[in-house]
Design an enzyme around this catalytic site. Sequence first.
Site, mmCIF file in Angstrom:
data_model
loop_
_atom_site.group_PDB
_atom_site.id
_atom_site.type_symbol
_atom_site.label_atom_id
_atom_site.label_comp_id
_atom_site.label_asym_id
_atom_site.label_seq_id
_atom_site.Cartn_x
_atom_site.Cartn_y
_atom_site.Cartn_z
ATOM 1 N N LYS A 159 8.465 -1.473 -2.429
ATOM 2 C CA LYS A 159 7.063 -1.700 -2.042
ATOM 3 C C LYS A 159 7.116 -2.245 -0.615
ATOM 4 C CE LYS A 159 2.791 -3.751 -3.756
ATOM 5 N NZ LYS A 159 1.900 -2.624 -3.477
HETATM 6 N N1 PMP Z 1 1.364 2.991 -6.017
HETATM 7 C C1 PMP Z 1 1.124 2.356 -4.859
HETATM 8 C C2 PMP Z 1 1.345 3.092 -3.569
HETATM 9 C C3 PMP Z 1 0.682 1.024 -4.854
HETATM 10 O O1 PMP Z 1 0.432 0.388 -3.706
HETATM 11 C C4 PMP Z 1 0.471 0.377 -6.098
HETATM 12 C C5 PMP Z 1 -0.008 -1.049 -6.110
HETATM 13 N N2 PMP Z 1 1.085 -1.938 -6.018
HETATM 14 C C6 PMP Z 1 0.732 1.081 -7.273
HETATM 15 C C7 PMP Z 1 1.176 2.393 -7.210
HETATM 16 C C8 PMP Z 1 0.543 0.431 -8.612
HETATM 17 O O2 PMP Z 1 1.484 -0.581 -8.805
HETATM 18 P P1 PMP Z 1 1.199 -1.854 -9.688
HETATM 19 O O3 PMP Z 1 0.578 -1.364 -10.954
HETATM 20 O O4 PMP Z 1 2.540 -2.444 -9.912
HETATM 21 O O5 PMP Z 1 0.263 -2.727 -8.927
#
Ligand code: PMP
Length: 291
Positions: A159
């Site tokens: 991330k």
């Molecule tokens: N894809 C992207 C590109 C994101 O930024 C997020 C948010 N973090 C997600 C998927 C979903 O991840 P999560 O459910 O862990 O927040």
Amino acid sequence: MSAVPMDQREGWIWYDGEFVPWKDAKLHVLTHGLHYASSVFEGQRAYGGEIFKLHEHSERLVKSAQYLDFEIPYSAGEIDDICKQVLVKNNLVDAYMRPVAWCGSEEMGIAATSNKVHLAVAAWEWPSYFTLEDRLKGIRLTWSKWKRPSPEMIPSFSKAAGLYMICTNSKHAAMREGYTDALMLDYRGYVAEATGANVFFVKGDEIHTPTPDCFLNGITRRTVIELAKKAGYKIIERHIMPEEIKDFDECFLTGTAAEVTPVSEVGEVKYTPAKACQTLVDAYMKEVQPS
Ligand code: PMP
């Protein structure tokens, strides 16, 4: 969201081991993270004073940095404690939290091996801004012209700030055309995800979702898959072609910020959020409440 700029708020930000007044949480313009995107972050939420799936977020942050070849000087367990302290220090109960780690300003060049790794954690009030009724109307998505790159081209499972460049571009283009968000394909042409959330499609008692082999396998995605199974749905993770999405009855996004957000439109294809969306919006909102 409030109109107060993000750097002008009141409160305390945890920054490299201490709490600093919100407006003083600054960094230098010659920071490696700013020039070369050596920056990773988390987005997590507190509900009723408890941070949902906190340890999974802290672990992902540590791993995100390792994908970029830097080491956060705190363990996931220590980051959990820091996040909890940030919530208490700011008297927050329902909040969005943003831990961020980046390489500092000791040297300026491609290599960052001697740059200090910094960690900061901020949190702010962020109640759900949709009423349930509004949410169930669904949001409108268009297609993005950008594609999620192959894991051979970029550390897709981090991330990392750098991976959001094409997300911001896609979201801007969608908003200019009056849409809320954009759906991205991957480098092979399969449906991938929205700019900050994973995507699901419903047909009868089957829920299909793209295999997360070049984008984040979201923490919300994994939670919602379990909730959907408990509700009697069959989950099918597979590669989905864009031509196929017209064959589904419902569509929704999942993410920490998005929670479960029903979709009413993807480009030319229209959906009416119905039983599956309603069931999973409700189940997720129950799941995130502290026990
Ligand atoms: N894809 C992207 C590109 C994101 O930024 C997020 C948010 N973090 C997600 C998927 C979903 O991840 P999560 O459910 O862990 O927040």
